[in-house]
Scaffold this motif. Structure first.
Motif, PDB file in Angstrom:
ATOM      1  N   ALA A 112       0.718  -1.222  -0.014  1.00  0.00           N
ATOM      2  CA  ALA A 112      -0.120   0.030  -0.058  1.00  0.00           C
ATOM      3  C   ALA A 112       0.980   1.312   0.091  1.00  0.00           C
ATOM      4  O   ALA A 112       0.538   2.238  -0.880  1.00  0.00           O
ATOM      5  CB  ALA A 112      -1.010  -0.064   1.435  1.00  0.00           C
ATOM      6  N   ALA A 113       1.987   1.121   0.817  1.00  0.00           N
ATOM      7  CA  ALA A 113       2.782   2.487   0.901  1.00  0.00           C
ATOM      8  C   ALA A 113       3.437   2.741  -0.606  1.00  0.00           C
ATOM      9  O   ALA A 113       3.515   3.701  -0.970  1.00  0.00           O
ATOM     10  CB  ALA A 113       3.724   2.116   1.940  1.00  0.00           C
ATOM     11  N   ALA A 114       3.958   1.497  -1.173  1.00  0.00           N
ATOM     12  CA  ALA A 114       4.444   1.473  -2.598  1.00  0.00           C
ATOM     13  C   ALA A 114       3.504   2.437  -3.307  1.00  0.00           C
ATOM     14  O   ALA A 114       3.806   2.975  -4.166  1.00  0.00           O
ATOM     15  CB  ALA A 114       5.090   0.217  -3.122  1.00  0.00           C
ATOM     16  N   PHE A 115       2.500   1.836  -3.547  1.00  0.00           N
ATOM     17  CA  PHE A 115       1.110   2.038  -4.507  1.00  0.00           C
ATOM     18  C   PHE A 115       0.905   3.854  -4.221  1.00  0.00           C
ATOM     19  O   PHE A 115       0.862   4.475  -5.248  1.00  0.00           O
ATOM     20  CB  PHE A 115      -0.178   1.568  -4.028  1.00  0.00           C
ATOM     21  N   VAL A 116       0.735   4.145  -2.925  1.00  0.00           N
ATOM     22  CA  VAL A 116       0.485   5.590  -2.705  1.00  0.00           C
ATOM     23  C   VAL A 116       1.774   6.615  -3.242  1.00  0.00           C
ATOM     24  O   VAL A 116       1.500   7.523  -4.031  1.00  0.00           O
ATOM     25  CB  VAL A 116       0.210   5.758  -1.280  1.00  0.00           C
ATOM     26  N   ALA A 117       2.736   6.121  -2.661  1.00  0.00           N
ATOM     27  CA  ALA A 117       3.957   6.708  -3.339  1.00  0.00           C
ATOM     28  C   ALA A 117       4.272   6.970  -4.708  1.00  0.00           C
ATOM     29  O   ALA A 117       4.666   8.070  -5.179  1.00  0.00           O
ATOM     30  CB  ALA A 117       5.450   6.148  -2.581  1.00  0.00           C
ATOM     31  N   LEU A 118       3.650   5.976  -5.477  1.00  0.00           N
ATOM     32  CA  LEU A 118       4.152   5.856  -6.951  1.00  0.00           C
ATOM     33  C   LEU A 118       3.058   6.650  -7.639  1.00  0.00           C
ATOM     34  O   LEU A 118       3.216   7.424  -8.523  1.00  0.00           O
ATOM     35  CB  LEU A 118       4.218   4.392  -7.517  1.00  0.00           C
ATOM     36  N   VAL A 119       2.000   6.671  -6.950  1.00  0.00           N
ATOM     37  CA  VAL A 119       0.455   7.042  -7.800  1.00  0.00           C
ATOM     38  C   VAL A 119       0.743   8.672  -7.671  1.00  0.00           C
ATOM     39  O   VAL A 119       0.402   9.494  -8.412  1.00  0.00           O
ATOM     40  CB  VAL A 119      -0.684   6.635  -7.168  1.00  0.00           C
ATOM     41  N   GLN A 120       1.138   9.208  -6.715  1.00  0.00           N
ATOM     42  CA  GLN A 120       1.207  10.574  -6.358  1.00  0.00           C
ATOM     43  C   GLN A 120       2.271  11.419  -7.093  1.00  0.00           C
ATOM     44  O   GLN A 120       2.325  12.555  -7.189  1.00  0.00           O
ATOM     45  CB  GLN A 120       1.338  10.922  -4.984  1.00  0.00           C
TER      46      GLN A 120
END
Length: 590
Positions: free
Chosen positions: A77-85
Motif C-alpha cells: 500500500a505504501a508503494a502504491f501511494v508513493a508511486l501514484v502521487q
C-alpha cells in the motif's frame, strides 16, 4: 507614486558577467513563489526514489522472517501511494518550474533587445549583427537548457542524499562515514573539470561567434561573390570559421569525456565497496545489520552515487550555460550607451540646427573626423554637404541626428543644447532616407507605417502618391499587402527607395536627412526618386549628403568639407564663381 521599473531594466541590473551563477539565482529569485511551489512539488514527487529502498528492505526482511503476510500488504500500500502521487506532483513541478524557465528566457531576450536599442551607433558599428543575433538566440537558449537539464538532477540528488542520510542515521548510523566518502571525491572531480572548463567553453563560444559573423558576411556579400566568381573565397572563409568551431568543440568534448569516465568509475567503485562492506558486516556480526538493511544501504549508496554522477555529468551543461550568461552580460553591461535618461523631452520641433564649434574624434583615432564646424541652418532651409571620401560628411549627419555626441563644441536644436535633450523624442520629428533603404520582411503598408501604430488608409495612399509609388503598389496583385521579402529583396532599388520616401512622408517630419539617396539608381529610377524627394523637402529643414553634384544644384546653401573642416559655403552659382574646391569637384564630374 513610486517609479515603475520595467522588467527589462530589472533583469539588466541582475546580470553580472563576473558572477554568472549569482546572476542565474537572482533571475530565479524574481519568481520566488513559483520556484518554491515547484520545489515543493518536486520533493513530493521524488518520494518513491528514497522510499522504495526502505520498502524493499522491509519486504526482504518479511520474506526472510517468513511473515506475517499483513506486513507485506502494508508495504504494498505504501508503494502504491508513493508511486501514484508522482503524476500530479510531477505535472505541478513541470508547469511551475518550466513557466519560470521560459519567463527567464523571454525576460533575457527582451532585456537584450531593450539594451540594444539604447546602445550607441558606435557599438552597432563595432559588433557584427550576426554576433548580436547569436547572443539573443543561442546564448539565451543555452541558459534555458542549463536550467532545464541541471535543476532536476540537482534537486533529485539533494532529496536522495538527505533521505539516505536521515534513514541511515536512524537505521544503521555506523555507515554514515561511508557516505561521506562521496563528498571529497565529488569536490575533487568538480575542481579538476572547472579549472579548465571555463577556458574551453569561452574558446568554443568565441569560435561560434566568429563563425556566425562569417556566415552573416557570406549572406550579405552573396551578390558580390557571385558577380566576381569568387565563390571559392567565400567557401574558404566560412570553412575556416567552421574549422575553428570543430576544433574548439572537439577539445571541449574530449575534456568532458575524460571527466565523465573518471566520475563514473570512481563513484561505482565506492558503490561496489559499500555493498561488500555491508555484506561483510552482516555476515561477520561486526554490526547488527539485517539482510533487508544490506539491500537498503546498497540501494541508497547506488542512488547517491548515481545522483552525484548525474550532477557531475551535467557540469559541462552548466559551464556552457554560465559562459552564455557571461556572453549576455557583454551586451547588458556594455557602457557605450546613448544617454537619454532624465533629459528634457521634445514636444515640438521647428527645424533649426546649429553647429557651434562642433567637432568629433572617433575612439582610438589619432585625428578628428570633424573640427570647429560653425554653421546655422534655418527652419525650412536645404543645405547640402559635399567633399571627398573621408571629409566628414557622414559624421556631420550622425552628429545632427544625435547618433554621435560631439567631442568638441556643441549641437543646438531649436536653440537648445542637444546634450540636454532626450533625443529619442526629438527623432520622432526626423526622417532619414539613406543610400540603401532598409525594408523588413512584411507588407508594403507595414513597411511604410513602421512604428506609427494606426494610420488612415488615405494618409498612406497620399504618402505613396507623393513618393511616386502609388502606381507601383496598385500594379501588384496584392496591392500594399504584398510582402516585400527580406530587406525588400523582391523590389528593385528604385522601388525600395520610393517606399523609403513614402515612409518619410507619412511621418510628416520637420527635419530631413538625405544620405546619398539617389547615388545607386539608374537614370529612370533616379528621375522618379528626385521628383518624390522634391515634394518631400518642401517646407522641411533638409540636410543632404551627395557625391553627384548635379543632384544638389538647387540647395539653398552648399557646404564644402575637406579633412573634417568647412572650407567653403555658398550657393551653387556662388561657389562656381569662387573657383575653389567646389568648382574643382564640379569640373572633375564634367
Amino acid at each position: 507614486m513610486g517609479r515603475v521599473t520595467s522588467p527589462s531594466r530589472s533583469v539588466t541590473s541582475l546580470i553580472d558577467g563576473q558572477r554568472p551563477l549569482h546572476s542565474v539565482l537572482a533571475l530565479l529569485g524574481m519568481h520566488k513563489v513559483r520556484v518554491a511551489g515547484a520545489v515543493g512539488c518536486f520533493v513530493l514527487k521524488e518520494t518513491p526514489v528514497w522510499l522504495l529502498p526502505i520498502i524493499t528492505a522491509g519486504v526482504v526482511d518479511v520474506v526472510v522472517a517468513g511473515g506475517p503476510l499483513s506486513h507485506l500488504w502494508w508495504w504494498a500500500a505504501a508503494a502504491f501511494v508513493a508511486l501514484v502521487q508522482n503524476y500530479p506532483n510531477h505535472l505541478g513541478y513541470t508547469r511551475l518550474f518550466m513557466s519560470v524557465v521560459r519567463q527567464v528566457g523571454a525576460d533575457l531576450r527582451n532585456a537584450l533587445t531593450a539594451r540594444l536599442q539604447t546602445l550607441s551607433i558606435g557599438f552597432h558599428t563595432r559588433v557584427s549583427a550576426s554576433v548580436v543575433q547569436t547572443k539573443v538566440v543561442r546564448d539565451v537558449e543555452n541558459i534555458e537548457l542549463m536550467l532545464q537539464q541541471v535543476t532536476h538532477p540537482l534537486l533529485s540528488a539533494s532529496v536522495v542524499v538527505t533521505a539516505a542520510v536521515v534513514t541511515t542515521a536512524i537505521e544503521v548510523p555506523l555507515f554514515l562515514p561511508v557516505y561521506a566518502l562521496t563528498i571529497p571525491l565529488a569536490i575533487a572531480l568538480r575542481y579538476m573539470l572547472m579549472r579548465r572548463s571555463r577556458a574551453y567553453n569561452e574558446a568554443f563560444r568565441r569560435q561560434v561567434e566568429v563563425f556566425s559573423a562569417r556566415v552573416g558576411e557570406m549572406a550579405t556579400l552573396m551578390p558580390i561573390t557571385r558577380a566576381h566568381g569568387i565563390e571559392s573565397t567565400a567557401e574558404r572563409r566560412v570553412a575556416e570559421g567552421a574549422e575553428g568551431v570543430r576544433s574548439a568543440g572537439y577539445e571541449l568534448d574530449v575534456l568532458n569525456g575524460r571527466f565523465a569516465s573518471l566520475s563514473w568509475v570512481g563513484l561505482q567503485l565506492l558503490g561496489a565497496g559499500t555493498l561488500i562492506l555491508a555484506g561483510w558486516a552482516a555476515i561477520s556480526g561486526w554490526a547488527p545489520i539485517t539482510a533487508g538493511q544490506v539491500v537498503m544501504l546498497s540501494s541508497y549508496f547506488a542512488l547517491i552515487t548515481g545522483g552525484v554522477t548525474q550532477v557531475l555529468m551535467l557540469i559541462p551543461v552548466g559551464a556552457r550555460g554560465l559562459e552564455s550568461v557571461r556572453s549576455v552580460a557583454e551586451v547588458l553591461q556594455e557602457p557605450d550607451l546613448e544617454d537619454n535618461a532624465g533629459k528634457a523631452s521634445v514636444g515640438r520641433v521647428a527645424g533649426r540646427v546649429r553647429f557651434d564649434g562642433a567637432g568629433y574624434r572617433y575612439p582610438d583615432s589619432a585625428t578628428s573626423a570633424l573640427s570647429d564646424v560653425d554653421l546655422e541652418i534655418a527652419p525650412g532651409e536645404t543645405v547640402a554637404f559635399v567633399g571627398s571620401s573621408g571629409s566628414g560628411k557622414s559624421t556631420l549627419l550622425n552628429l545632427a541626428l544625435g547618433f554621435l555626441r560631439p567631442t568638441q563644441g556643441r549641437i543646438l536644436l531649436d536653440g537648445v543644447d542637444a546634450a540636454t535633450l532626450d533625443l529619442r523624442t526629438y527623432r520622432r520629428w526626423v526622417s532619414v532616407v539613406p543610400q540603401e533603404s532598409v525594408l523588413f520582411e512584411g507588407s508594403i503598408r507595414d513597411n511604410v507605417t513602421y512604428g506609427l501604430g494606426e494610420v488612415s488608409d488615405e494618409r498612406v495612399w497620399q504618402a505613396l502618391r507623393d513618393a511616386n509609388a502609388a502606381d507601383l503598389v496598385a500594379g501588384l496583385p496584392e496591392g500594399w499587402e504584398t510582402v516585400v521579402g527580406e530587406r525588400g529583396a523582391r523590389l528593385s532599388g528604385g522601388q525600395r527607395q520610393r517606399l523609403a520616401i513614402a515612409r518619410a512622408l507619412v511621418r510628416d517630419p520637420k527635419l530631413l536627412l538625405l544620405d546619398e539617396a539617389t547615388s545607386a539608381l539608374d537614370p529612370e529610377s533616379e528621375g522618379l526618386v528626385k521628383e518624390a524627394l522634391a515634394r518631400l523637402m518642401v517646407g522641411r529643414t533638409t540636410l543632404v549628403v551627395a557625391h553627384r553634384l548635379s543632384t544638389i544644384r538647387s540647395a539653398d546653401r552648399i557646404v564644402v568639407l575637406e579633412a573634417g573642416r568647412v572650407i567653403e559655403v555658398g550657393s551653387h552659382a556662388e561657389l562656381l564663381s569662387a573657383r575653389g574646391r567646389y568648382a574643382a569637384l564640379h569640373a572633375a564630374q564634367g
